[in-house]
Design an enzyme around this catalytic site. Structure first.
Site, mmCIF file in Angstrom:
data_model
loop_
_atom_site.group_PDB
_atom_site.id
_atom_site.type_symbol
_atom_site.label_atom_id
_atom_site.label_comp_id
_atom_site.label_asym_id
_atom_site.label_seq_id
_atom_site.Cartn_x
_atom_site.Cartn_y
_atom_site.Cartn_z
ATOM 1 N N ASP A 46 42.783 58.368 42.471
ATOM 2 C CA ASP A 46 42.433 56.968 42.241
ATOM 3 C C ASP A 46 42.822 56.576 40.825
ATOM 4 O O ASP A 46 42.600 57.326 39.878
ATOM 5 C CB ASP A 46 40.935 56.746 42.448
ATOM 6 C CG ASP A 46 40.561 56.821 43.909
ATOM 7 O OD1 ASP A 46 41.367 56.382 44.735
ATOM 8 O OD2 ASP A 46 39.471 57.322 44.219
ATOM 9 N N ARG A 100 37.098 61.695 32.330
ATOM 10 C CA ARG A 100 37.863 60.514 31.950
ATOM 11 C C ARG A 100 38.037 60.505 30.433
ATOM 12 O O ARG A 100 37.332 59.793 29.700
ATOM 13 C CB ARG A 100 37.170 59.244 32.450
ATOM 14 C CG ARG A 100 37.081 59.203 33.979
ATOM 15 C CD ARG A 100 36.390 57.968 34.498
ATOM 16 N NE ARG A 100 36.238 58.042 35.957
ATOM 17 C CZ ARG A 100 35.487 57.208 36.670
ATOM 18 N NH1 ARG A 100 34.832 56.226 36.071
ATOM 19 N NH2 ARG A 100 35.399 57.333 37.982
ATOM 20 N N GLN A 116 28.729 61.233 39.801
ATOM 21 C CA GLN A 116 28.282 60.141 40.660
ATOM 22 C C GLN A 116 28.144 60.597 42.105
ATOM 23 O O GLN A 116 28.715 61.604 42.511
ATOM 24 C CB GLN A 116 29.237 58.951 40.564
ATOM 25 C CG GLN A 116 30.648 59.197 41.074
ATOM 26 C CD GLN A 116 31.538 57.963 40.903
ATOM 27 O OE1 GLN A 116 31.314 57.129 40.037
ATOM 28 N NE2 GLN A 116 32.552 57.848 41.725
ATOM 29 N N ASP A 235 29.983 44.947 41.714
ATOM 30 C CA ASP A 235 29.258 45.905 40.880
ATOM 31 C C ASP A 235 27.763 45.602 40.915
ATOM 32 O O ASP A 235 27.352 44.432 40.851
ATOM 33 C CB ASP A 235 29.729 45.832 39.428
ATOM 34 C CG ASP A 235 31.141 46.352 39.244
ATOM 35 O OD1 ASP A 235 31.635 47.083 40.133
ATOM 36 O OD2 ASP A 235 31.756 46.038 38.201
ATOM 37 N N GLU A 248 25.631 49.174 34.552
ATOM 38 C CA GLU A 248 26.323 49.175 35.839
ATOM 39 C C GLU A 248 26.007 50.487 36.546
ATOM 40 O O GLU A 248 26.423 51.560 36.105
ATOM 41 C CB GLU A 248 27.830 49.035 35.650
ATOM 42 C CG GLU A 248 28.613 49.048 36.956
ATOM 43 C CD GLU A 248 30.114 49.150 36.738
ATOM 44 O OE1 GLU A 248 30.757 49.949 37.444
ATOM 45 O OE2 GLU A 248 30.632 48.434 35.861
ATOM 46 N N SER A 251 29.774 50.738 41.558
ATOM 47 C CA SER A 251 30.926 49.911 41.910
ATOM 48 C C SER A 251 31.275 50.267 43.342
ATOM 49 O O SER A 251 31.391 51.453 43.680
ATOM 50 C CB SER A 251 32.106 50.200 40.985
ATOM 51 O OG SER A 251 33.232 49.435 41.352
#
Length: 326
Positions: A46, A100, A116, A235, A248, A251
């Protein structure tokens, strides 16, 4: 000190187990194992907003292949549901870990390490609608509030989550606060309402700017919906009294079908992706229609525990002095 550490770890473990259990029951999901690496060139990786570099891994025993640490599992999950012929209404959830390193800001809610609950389930053609998306968001939010209630009953503490979740389009939000940036708008509306789902993220708004970037090949952000604007994604934001800003938590969205995939690749000038194996399977009708998303584990935990910083609930890397100060 040791007792305090153990008590916090017990609460973290409780929140993760309780929420995952409720999420699976609410959404008809089965927990399964997921990959840490994807093979480069398959189309399974992704691209998030399109600028993040994946961590590359060379495997000595497989010298002719190149692998990357996953950014998320949106495409992998959909492929698995196809391969095992999952029926409509059922799906999977994976406890996913990712890296990331291009994260520009390491602050109270951002970390290089991403953990997550990555979920996906099969839907029918008629469920590709804003109404169905909202229904699924409400189920996730119900799992959150129930987890908070159980946490409070066992360990005490204050309630943070409001009973009501408000839905608002990114276009309506722009019209209400035209002088603010997208993130400032999110903070403004979430502070006022407590919990908000902002939908329609990825397509340009009426001022020509996007609320936020989205990759062209997982969420459907280009489909026009009657009375709801553009896009079938969004979101989930919750106000943190501790941090005095919106967090947040998730998503998510209805995924692209073949038509939306081609349209979004054309809009972003990335039609070369249609040559990739995963994208060819989708355009050939070999992948099911799905809805899915990611829910930040550490963000859920830090919100419910009213932590000052994500470093208090996960092991990551930080600027010098951060963990010492906490």
């Amino acid at each position: 000190m040791w007792e305090g550490y153990l008590a916090k770890q017990q609460k973290i473990d409780f929140i993760k187990r309780e929420f995952l259990s409720r999420l699976c029951r609410q959404m008809q999901l089965v927990k399964c194992e997921g990959p840490l690496l994807t093979e480069q060139g398959t189309g399974l990786q992704d691209d998030l907003s399109g600028i993040e570099r994946p961590v590359e891994v060379k495997v000595s025993a497989l010298p002719d292949k190149q692998y990357q640490v996953v950014h998320s599992l949106a495409k992998w999950k959909r492929q698995l549901l196809a391969d095992y012929q999952a029926p409509v209404g059922q799906g999977i959830v994976v406890t996913m870990s990712a890296l990331r390193p291009d994260e520009e800001t390491l602050d109270e809610t951002h970390s290089v390490f991403v953990d997550q609950w990555d979920w996906e389930k099969v839907i029918a053609e008629e469920q590709r609608s804003m109404q169905y998306l909202k229904q699924q968001v409400q189920l996730i939010y119900a799992a959150l509030t129930a987890t908070e209630g159980k946490l409070k009953a066992i360990y005490g503490g204050l309630s943070i989550l409001p009973r009501q979740l408000t839905f608002i389009s990114s276009e309506t939000l722009r019209a209400e606060y035209p002088e603010l940036t997208a993130k400032q708008r999110e903070n403004k509306i979430t502070e006022a309402l407590g919990a908000v789902f902002v939908y329609g993220i990825g397509a340009p708004l009426s001022d020509g700017k996007k609320h936020d970037e989205r990759a062209p090949d997982y969420d459907d952000w280009s489909t026009q919906t009657e009375n709801f604007g553009t896009g079938l994604n969004g979101d989930l934001l919750v106000w943190s009294p501790k941090l005095q800003k919106a967090i947040e938590l998730s998503s998510m969205g209805i995924r692209v079908d073949a038509a939306a995939l081609k349209k979004q690749l054309e809009l972003t000038e990335q039609t070369d992706r249609l040559k990739l194996a995963w994208h060819q399977r989708l355009t050939a009708g070999e992948l099911p229609l799905t809805i899915g998303g990611g829910i930040g584990q550490s963000r859920v935990v830090m919100l419910l525990l009213q932590a000052d910083h994500i470093a208090q609930v996960q092991c990551g890397v930080w600027q010098p002095g951060i963990q010492e100060a906490l």
